[in-house]
Motif scaffolding. Structure first.
Motif, PDB file in Angstrom:
ATOM      1  N   VAL A 247       0.973  -1.117  -0.005  1.00 59.48           N
ATOM      2  CA  VAL A 247       0.000   0.102   0.133  1.00 59.48           C
ATOM      3  C   VAL A 247       0.759   1.188   0.104  1.00 59.48           C
ATOM      4  O   VAL A 247       1.959   1.473   0.667  1.00 59.48           O
ATOM      5  CB  VAL A 247      -0.897  -0.083   1.149  1.00 59.48           C
ATOM      6  CG1 VAL A 247      -1.744   1.442   1.140  1.00 59.48           C
ATOM      7  CG2 VAL A 247      -1.837  -1.154   1.143  1.00 59.48           C
ATOM      8  N   THR A 248       0.562   2.088  -1.000  1.00 60.00           N
ATOM      9  CA  THR A 248       1.390   3.371  -1.044  1.00 60.00           C
ATOM     10  C   THR A 248       0.716   4.479  -1.152  1.00 60.00           C
ATOM     11  O   THR A 248      -0.295   4.479  -1.851  1.00 60.00           O
ATOM     12  CB  THR A 248       2.466   3.003  -2.212  1.00 60.00           C
ATOM     13  OG1 THR A 248       3.194   4.231  -2.352  1.00 60.00           O
ATOM     14  CG2 THR A 248       1.634   2.674  -3.593  1.00 60.00           C
ATOM     15  N   ASP A 249       1.164   5.736  -0.529  1.00 61.86           N
ATOM     16  CA  ASP A 249       0.473   6.883  -0.692  1.00 61.86           C
ATOM     17  C   ASP A 249       1.381   7.718  -1.614  1.00 61.86           C
ATOM     18  O   ASP A 249       2.527   7.828  -1.609  1.00 61.86           O
ATOM     19  CB  ASP A 249       0.602   7.493   0.813  1.00 61.86           C
ATOM     20  CG  ASP A 249      -0.415   7.001   1.665  1.00 61.86           C
ATOM     21  OD1 ASP A 249      -1.238   6.185   1.214  1.00 61.86           O
ATOM     22  OD2 ASP A 249      -0.516   7.098   2.891  1.00 61.86           O
ATOM     23  N   GLU A 250       0.807   8.464  -2.482  1.00 65.83           N
ATOM     24  CA  GLU A 250       1.212   9.519  -3.195  1.00 65.83           C
ATOM     25  C   GLU A 250       0.604  10.890  -3.025  1.00 65.83           C
ATOM     26  O   GLU A 250      -0.591  11.035  -3.049  1.00 65.83           O
ATOM     27  CB  GLU A 250       1.057   9.093  -4.666  1.00 65.83           C
ATOM     28  CG  GLU A 250       1.827   7.664  -5.026  1.00 65.83           C
ATOM     29  CD  GLU A 250       2.559   7.509  -6.474  1.00 65.83           C
ATOM     30  OE1 GLU A 250       1.718   7.974  -7.406  1.00 65.83           O
ATOM     31  OE2 GLU A 250       3.256   6.725  -6.478  1.00 65.83           O
ATOM     32  N   THR A 251       1.677  11.918  -2.960  1.00 67.42           N
ATOM     33  CA  THR A 251       0.879  13.041  -2.886  1.00 67.42           C
ATOM     34  C   THR A 251       1.547  13.995  -3.771  1.00 67.42           C
ATOM     35  O   THR A 251       2.721  14.125  -4.123  1.00 67.42           O
ATOM     36  CB  THR A 251       1.493  13.703  -1.582  1.00 67.42           C
ATOM     37  OG1 THR A 251       1.032  12.811  -0.334  1.00 67.42           O
ATOM     38  CG2 THR A 251       0.861  15.149  -1.157  1.00 67.42           C
ATOM     39  N   MET A 252       0.465  14.844  -4.667  1.00 70.59           N
ATOM     40  CA  MET A 252       1.110  15.929  -5.282  1.00 70.59           C
ATOM     41  C   MET A 252       0.069  17.039  -5.202  1.00 70.59           C
ATOM     42  O   MET A 252      -1.252  17.124  -5.228  1.00 70.59           O
ATOM     43  CB  MET A 252       0.895  15.130  -6.649  1.00 70.59           C
ATOM     44  CG  MET A 252       1.817  15.614  -7.717  1.00 70.59           C
ATOM     45  SD  MET A 252       1.319  15.235  -9.382  1.00 70.59           S
ATOM     46  CE  MET A 252       1.931  13.672  -9.576  1.00 70.59           C
ATOM     47  N   ARG A 253       0.710  18.200  -5.229  1.00 67.63           N
ATOM     48  CA  ARG A 253       0.054  19.695  -5.019  1.00 67.63           C
ATOM     49  C   ARG A 253      -1.165  19.504  -3.789  1.00 67.63           C
ATOM     50  O   ARG A 253      -2.128  19.842  -4.177  1.00 67.63           O
ATOM     51  CB  ARG A 253      -0.619  19.974  -6.350  1.00 67.63           C
ATOM     52  CG  ARG A 253       0.465  20.293  -7.449  1.00 67.63           C
ATOM     53  CD  ARG A 253      -0.073  20.860  -8.599  1.00 67.63           C
ATOM     54  NE  ARG A 253       1.098  20.764  -9.839  1.00 67.63           N
ATOM     55  CZ  ARG A 253       0.953  19.680 -10.426  1.00 67.63           C
ATOM     56  NH1 ARG A 253      -0.193  18.720 -10.559  1.00 67.63           N
ATOM     57  NH2 ARG A 253       1.851  19.542 -11.345  1.00 67.63           N
ATOM     58  N   GLY A 254      -0.553  18.995  -2.798  1.00 62.57           N
ATOM     59  CA  GLY A 254      -1.477  18.882  -1.555  1.00 62.57           C
ATOM     60  C   GLY A 254      -2.689  17.969  -1.705  1.00 62.57           C
ATOM     61  O   GLY A 254      -3.550  17.992  -0.801  1.00 62.57           O
ATOM     62  N   LYS A 255      -2.806  17.198  -2.749  1.00 60.38           N
ATOM     63  CA  LYS A 255      -3.608  16.036  -2.817  1.00 60.38           C
ATOM     64  C   LYS A 255      -3.218  14.839  -2.859  1.00 60.38           C
ATOM     65  O   LYS A 255      -2.184  14.501  -3.368  1.00 60.38           O
ATOM     66  CB  LYS A 255      -4.519  16.363  -4.071  1.00 60.38           C
ATOM     67  CG  LYS A 255      -5.466  17.432  -4.001  1.00 60.38           C
ATOM     68  CD  LYS A 255      -6.454  17.272  -5.267  1.00 60.38           C
ATOM     69  CE  LYS A 255      -7.514  18.501  -5.006  1.00 60.38           C
ATOM     70  NZ  LYS A 255      -8.121  18.764  -6.515  1.00 60.38           N
TER      71      LYS A 255
END
Lengths: 339, 282
Positions: A247-255
């Motif tokens: 399980v992996t989280d990806e963050t881009m521009r606050g989202k």
């Protein structure tokens, strides 16, 4: 359950009707073999390659699934609901594999909602194998190229027409206005079944294997067997029942988005602890894990061996490793232990 | 005697005479698929060795597994020997610990036909060996040539090229069979496996897939010997040789060298010559 005769024309009509209102997926031509794709016409279906490059597991357990999105304030945004889907032309081994996956993910009181809703929205129209590929060995494990396990409907081509057997109510509904099959067709189909089964010569005593495998945990054979393995993930990713994930989280521009992606026990990173310690630090322990998992661990967990004999790990292996030879070797060692 | 018989005889002798601890070669694989790399440690085991068109894995890959056990005999065809040269140049293995049994190769099979790399092979015979098992084979392909597929690809606009590559790479399932099958991909921790910090996303979106392939490719520039092991290893049938041919061509044109051919000629990107083109310095 109901068994009917379906002519080619009737099958085309049935599929056209389904395609008009549901997503229908089937094996289509792809780079010299077959692979799953959404079809818009019956003509795209390609069943000559015996089996598709990839198994059908991605339809209930996608290789990368968006679990949720969340914004800066932590508000979860749940992804859109999934669509009804029909898998046409799935082979009995792959349908059985989906059943195995379902056993892992959908259990009383602790079901995985992502897999569960896909299972519920999926209808499986199987196509029995009237011939086998050189890598097929379902029969060696006690299964048959004509099995109905996991399917909603099984089609068998019998002299230019199809025998359609409903396995579930979902499948029976598809056969609503078709004429029932007579004795002659059923007899011909029985002959086809024994003919295709006779194409597979090996027989593996899987009960013996699962019973004795734990005793082989420290055996030196794993060192020898794993020498030619390069520890890529081709076997596990193409395996119709391998279901490990990360399980992996990806963050881009606050989202942010949280994804579930396939993982493989053949990778070093898979078993590495946060401390840096890796209990499966070498090739042989990872090779052993895959075999133990297929034939022993899953029998403990859900009461099923998790190899269905599709042979994809054999044809995908860049090092020519054959799981049948491995199983045969393990059984020989087990037989030797008894003496 | 057939080539396989000669091979078994020599392998047997090398083991019985104690010249080597192990013979690294191939034995018959699953059906008519791919031969299995095989590690013979006793003279009897050499009876299992084979050499034919199914021997497609690059055997140099396995030298890294047995580099600490003493002297090893390795059965090497042209491309394998070039990978051995690269590994020697990069000091991953030691020449004294190798006994190279060279075999000429008429090409290996992939999906029932001659592998795409073998159709354009420039080095069917080993470039380095201790002995040839049999007479060298005749080279059947002319010098480096541009494949029609590459020529057609070059005519596309950059956008079209990107689309073609993206469509292929989008199918990548990140099993890393390409990396694992490659003898030159030996980093103890690959950049894709770095986790603290994580350098590459784990999802299968096209940018992550593309970054993996492009970075691997950059790492291969001046080192790839075009054996095609990665291309054949890909379970998804991605045309990895399209990428490899391009970098090899660039290296050949800019540095007038091909990797792994001459042990005394250092890899293109590890040396500097005054005549190297420097138009990028403005």
């Amino acid at each position: 359950m109901k068994a009917c005769i379906v002519t080619r024309n009737e099958l085309t009509q049935l599929l056209d009707r389904l395609i008009s209102h549901v997503d229908v997926y089937a094996p289509v031509r792809e780079k010299g073999t077959a692979n799953w794709a959404k079809i818009s016409s019956v003509d795209e279906v390609y069943l000559e390659a015996v089996n598709s490059r990839e198994p059908a597991k991605g339809f209930i357990f996608p290789r990368c699934e968006l679990l949720m999105r969340f914004d800066k304030n932590g508000n979860p945004i749940v992804p859109a609901p999934i669509q009804e889907q029909i898998l046409f032309g799935i082979r009995p081994c792959d349908a059985r594999a989906l059943k195995v996956l379902e056993r892992f993910f959908v259990q009383d009181g602790k079901s995985d909602p992502y897999v569960q809703r896909r299972v519920e929205k999926t209808t499986l129209i199987g196509m029995a194998c009237n011939r086998t590929a050189p890598t097929c060995f379902c029969f060696a494990l006690g299964n048959s190229p004509h099995d109905t396990e996991g399917l909603d409907l099984l089609l068998t081509e019998v002299e230019g027409v199809f025998l359609a057997e409903a396995v579930t109510e979902k499948g029976e509904k598809l056969l609503a206005d078709l004429s029932p099959a007579d004795e002659t067709v059923l007899r011909k189909r029985a002959a086809l079944k024994s003919k295709v089964e006779s194409e597979i010569n090996e027989r593996f005593d899987v009960k013996k294997l699962q019973g004795k495998l734990p005793q082989l945990f420290k055996h030196e054979v794993w060192e020898v067997l794993s020498l030619s393995c390069v520890n890529c993930g081709a076997c596990t990713f193409l395996c119709p029942t391998c279901h490990c994930f990360d399980v992996t989280d990806e963050t881009m521009r606050g989202k942010s988005a949280r994804y579930r992606v396939w993982d493989s026990c053949q990778f070093t990173l898979y078993s590495r602890h946060a401390s840096g310690h890796n209990p499966r630090f070498d090739s042989s322990s990872r090779y052993r894990n895959r075999m133990m998992d297929k034939f022993y661990y899953t029998t403990e967990q859900v009461g099923l061996i998790s190899c269905v004999g599709c042979g994809r790990c054999i044809s995908a292996c860049p090092a020519g490793i054959d799981i049948r030879q491995t199983v045969a070797k393990l059984l020989r060692i087990i037989d030797g232990m008894g003496k | 005697m057939s080539r396989t018989e000669l091979l078994r005889k020599r392998a047997n002798e090398l083991l019985s005479q104690g010249v080597v601890k192990l013979v690294l070669g191939y034995r018959a694989g699953a059906q008519d698929n791919v031969a299995q790399p095989f590690f013979a440690t006793t003279p009897d085991q050499t009876a299992e060795l084979i050499f034919d068109s199914t021997c497609s894995p690059n055997i140099a890959n396995y030298l890294l597994k047995v580099k600490n056990i003493g002297r090893v005999a390795v059965i090497a065809k042209g491309c394998d020997s070039r990978s051995i040269v690269v590994l020697l140049q990069e000091k991953q293995i030691v020449r004294e610990n190798l006994y190279i049994l060279g075999v000429g190769c008429e090409g290996v099979v992939h999906n029932g036909e001659k592998s795409v790399t073998c159709k354009a092979c420039q080095y069917p015979n080993p470039v380095i060996y201790d002995e040839m098992v049999d007479a060298p084979v005749e080279k059947t392909t002319p010098g480096p040539q541009v494949l029609k597929a590459d020529d057609d690809f070059d005519r596309l606009t950059p956008d079209q090229r990107w689309q073609v590559l993206s469509a292929d790479v989008a199918r990548c399932i990140r099993c890393y069979a390409c990396r694992q099958a490659c003898p030159n991909c030996y980093c103890p921790v690959c950049f894709v496996d770095a986790s603290t910090p994580q350098l590459l996303g784990k999802t299968h979106n096209i940018s992550d897939n593309m970054v993996f392939h492009i970075i691997r490719l950059l790492h291969m520039a001046g080192r790839c010997v075009e054996c095609g092991a990665c291309h054949r290893a890909c379970p998804m049938g991605i045309d990895l040789m399209r990428f490899n041919r391009r970098i090899t061509k660039i290296v050949r044109e800019r540095f007038d060298t091909s990797p792994g051919v001459d042990i005394n000629s250092p890899p293109a990107l590890t040396r500097f010559l005054p005549e190297d083109s420097q138009e990028f310095i403005k």
